[in-house]
Design an enzyme around this catalytic site. Structure first.
Site, short mmCIF file in Angstrom:
data_model
loop_
_atom_site.label_atom_id
_atom_site.label_comp_id
_atom_site.label_asym_id
_atom_site.label_seq_id
_atom_site.Cartn_x
_atom_site.Cartn_y
_atom_site.Cartn_z
N ASP A 1 0.78 -1.24 -0.12
CA ASP A 1 0.06 0.10 -0.16
C ASP A 1 0.91 1.12 0.03
OD1 ASP A 1 -2.20 1.65 0.43
OD2 ASP A 1 -3.18 0.02 1.58
N ASP B 1 -3.02 4.85 -2.23
CA ASP B 1 -4.16 5.16 -1.40
C ASP B 1 -4.73 6.71 -1.93
OD1 ASP B 1 -5.52 4.72 1.32
OD2 ASP B 1 -4.53 6.84 1.59
N GLU C 1 -6.58 3.92 -5.63
CA GLU C 1 -7.75 4.24 -5.00
C GLU C 1 -8.31 5.42 -5.42
OE1 GLU C 1 -9.86 4.65 -0.87
OE2 GLU C 1 -7.82 5.24 -0.82
N HIS D 1 -11.83 -2.89 3.92
CA HIS D 1 -11.42 -2.43 5.27
C HIS D 1 -12.07 -1.18 5.75
CE1 HIS D 1 -8.52 -0.19 3.18
NE2 HIS D 1 -8.22 0.40 4.12
N ASP D 2 -12.67 -0.36 4.69
CA ASP D 2 -13.10 0.85 5.07
C ASP D 2 -14.73 0.62 5.01
OD1 ASP D 2 -10.66 2.31 5.20
OD2 ASP D 2 -10.88 2.63 3.13
C1 GLC Z 1 -8.00 5.38 2.28
C2 GLC Z 1 -7.83 4.11 3.06
C3 GLC Z 1 -8.35 4.50 4.52
C4 GLC Z 1 -7.72 5.56 5.07
C5 GLC Z 1 -7.50 6.71 4.00
C6 GLC Z 1 -6.45 7.85 4.79
O1 GLC Z 1 -9.38 5.59 2.04
O2 GLC Z 1 -8.39 2.97 2.47
O3 GLC Z 1 -8.25 3.21 5.21
O4 GLC Z 1 -8.31 6.02 6.24
O5 GLC Z 1 -7.21 6.21 2.70
O6 GLC Z 1 -5.36 7.20 4.18
#
Ligand code: GLC
Ligand code: CA
Length: 508
Positions: free
Chosen positions: A102, A199, A254, A316-317
């Site tokens: 990540d 991310d 993402e 995970h979110d």
């Molecule tokens: C992304 C991650 C999340 C995190 C955010 C800030 O959305 O998936 O878990 O809190 O970025 O890094």
């Protein structure tokens, strides 16, 4: 087993998201770690996935579960050491599994030495590595929903953070930041990682005018709406860097904007992301109308651009899909057939192969400031509590039915959810049509989503009955049930009847 499919590997792959603190614990402190993961690689190999993506394992004060990094090139002691990560990569590669890390480019931890320097005084050489202003605008942060600006008493200015105040945003408009972050990628690529999940990469470019955004007035956070041309320039730089390494390394972004058309732009002209997460199905309820819309949107918006789609139901979110579907295991199993037969690369979130629901979190057990603990519970390995987590109680309570859903139980039961996922992955591996073939919707009852996948003479039909009652799907010729979400009639000639909330893959 080495991947022997036509390249690129990531179009043929099924990618498994590991949430390291909840996967497996080797040292008995109740928190999953790298040695625990390495010791359980058998599970992933038997499942049949091609690659692992690990949520962050880097040094971090853990204000946002590792997404607040204070050293990008070292492993947090909670998870082990750099040597443990090297060992994991070597063992995974030895089994033909790729490893993706990540990469968190938008922000560091406020404990990162860069930020400690930056905030020390206005004339510090790293001042401009972050984003400082005399006046805040109305931008809103994620996780706590408050202002995206925090006042710094020492240097008497505000700094910008799209997430928690402990996660200051880097200034990618500064070339020294670009170079420093490129060094991070070089470090990991030289250690042999196969790529990165990047991310919130759509957030790295900021509106240079810092104008108020009316959508923030209405309560929206910047993470859902930030969409600046400069992010594309940053991405082209990352892509050139990654492409300079041998072996098809990959960037999966993402891009957390809930619009497939806008997300499509982040693929660039094959000079930005290789793949981008497609978020609408992550929010979708168990509803054929919504899924039809999501799928058509992907086919219409990404198809003509030759942008390769991705599919994901849980992470995970967000709440796990079984929980979103009212806790129904039958629906979650039918959804697995959908996930693994659409055109594009599917992502499995650890535990969905066991049919886990969200864990129940109370005020006492709550950990995440963003209320996202539900989907982050530890995996149950053994029937007996503490389910393979030696010693201390794990950091979050187990999901409901951890005994019945434990890996140990499902391993031996062909009709288990784990058994279904294994059969589905094996079926994908056998079928070029399912991996790379065209997608074509077939006329059917509104409650039944049916489609054909085909490639070079290989062909499959997929039917998903969303209704809680039986439906017919008559076919002129004889087709065989290759996979049924409930295991019924596999290997038999398809009767033309779909049971309630049943999905099937048919072959000739
Ligand atoms: C992304 C991650 C999340 C995190 C955010 C800030 O959305 O998936 O878990 O809190 O970025 O890094
Ligand atoms: Ca541990």
């Amino acid at each position: 087993m080495p991947n022997s499919f036509p390249s690129p590997w990531w179009k043929n792959a099924v990618i498994y998201q590991v949430y390291p603190r909840s996967f497996a614990d080797a040292n008995g402190d109740g928190i999953g770690d790298l040695s625990g993961l390495t010791a359980r690689l058998d599970h992933l190999q038997h499942l049949g996935v091609d690659a692992l993506w690990l949520s962050p394992v880097f040094r971090s004060p853990m204000c946002d579960a590792g997404y607040d990094i204070c050293d990008y090139t070292d492993v947090d002691p909670l998870f082990g050491t750099l040597a443990h990560l090297d060992e994991l990569i070597a063992q995974a590669h030895g089994r033909g599994l790729k490893v993706l890390l990540d990469f968190v480019p938008n922000h560091t931890s406020d404990q990162h030495p860069w930020f400690i320097e930056s905030r020390s005084s206005r004339d510090n050489p790293k001042r401009d590595w972050y984003i400082w202003r005399d006046q805040p605008n109305n931008w809103r942060a994620s996780i706590d929903g408050g202002s995206a600006w925090t006042w710094d008493e020492t240097s008497q200015q505000y700094y910008l953070h799209f997430f928690l105040p402990q996660q200051p945003d880097l200034n990618w408009h500064n070339p020294e930041v670009v170079t420093a972050m490129h060094q991070v990628l070089h470090f990991w690529l030289q250690r042999g990682v196969d790529g990165f999940r990047v991310d919130v990469v759509h957030c790295v470019g900021k509106d240079p005018s810092f104008a108020d955004d009316p959508r923030c007035m209405a309560g929206e956070t910047m993470v859902k709406i930030n969409d600046q041309p400069y992010s594309h320039e940053v991405l082209r730089g990352l892509r050139r860097l990654v492409d300079s390494y041998p072996g098809e390394r990959v960037l999966i972004g993402e891009v957390n904007i809930r619009s497939t058309a806008q997300v499509a732009a982040y693929y660039g002209a094959s000079d930005e992301l290789h793949m981008s997460f497609n978020f609408p199905p992550l929010d979708a309820p168990w509803d054929p109308v919504v899924f039809r819309m999501c799928i058509r949107e992907v086919e219409n918006d990404l198809g003509p651009l030759l942008a390769w789609p991705t599919w994901v139901l849980s992470n995970h979110d967000n709440s796990r899909h079984r929980s979103r579907y009212g806790g129904s295991l039958r629906r979650a199993q039918a959804a697995a057939v959908l996930l693994l037969t659409l055109r594009g690369t599917p992502f499995i979130y650890q535990g969905e192969e066991l049919g886990l629901e969200d864990t129940v979190v109370t005020a006492q057990t709550r950990v995440d400031p963003g209320g996202r603990d539900g989907s982050r519970a530890p995996l149950p390995w053994a029937v007996q509590a503490p389910h393979g987590w030696a010693g201390a109680a794990p950091w979050l309570p187990f999901a409901p039915d951890a005994d019945a859903l434990a890996v140990e139980v499902q391993e031996g039961a062909a009709d288990s959810t784990l058994g279904l996922y294994r059969r589905l992955l094996a079926c994908r591996r056998r079928s070029l049509a399912l991996r790379l073939g065209a997608w074509e919707e077939l006329p059917s009852h509104p409650q039944v989503l049916a489609y054909r996948r085909h490639c070079d003479g290989d062909e499959r039909l997929v039917c998903i009955n969303f209704a809680d009652s039986e439906h017919t799907f008559p076919l002129a010729e004889a087709w065989q049930v290759e996979i049924a979400s409930d295991g019924v009639d596999e290997g038999q000639v398809f009767s033309g009847r779909l049971a309630a909330e049943q999905a099937v893959i048919l072959c000739r």
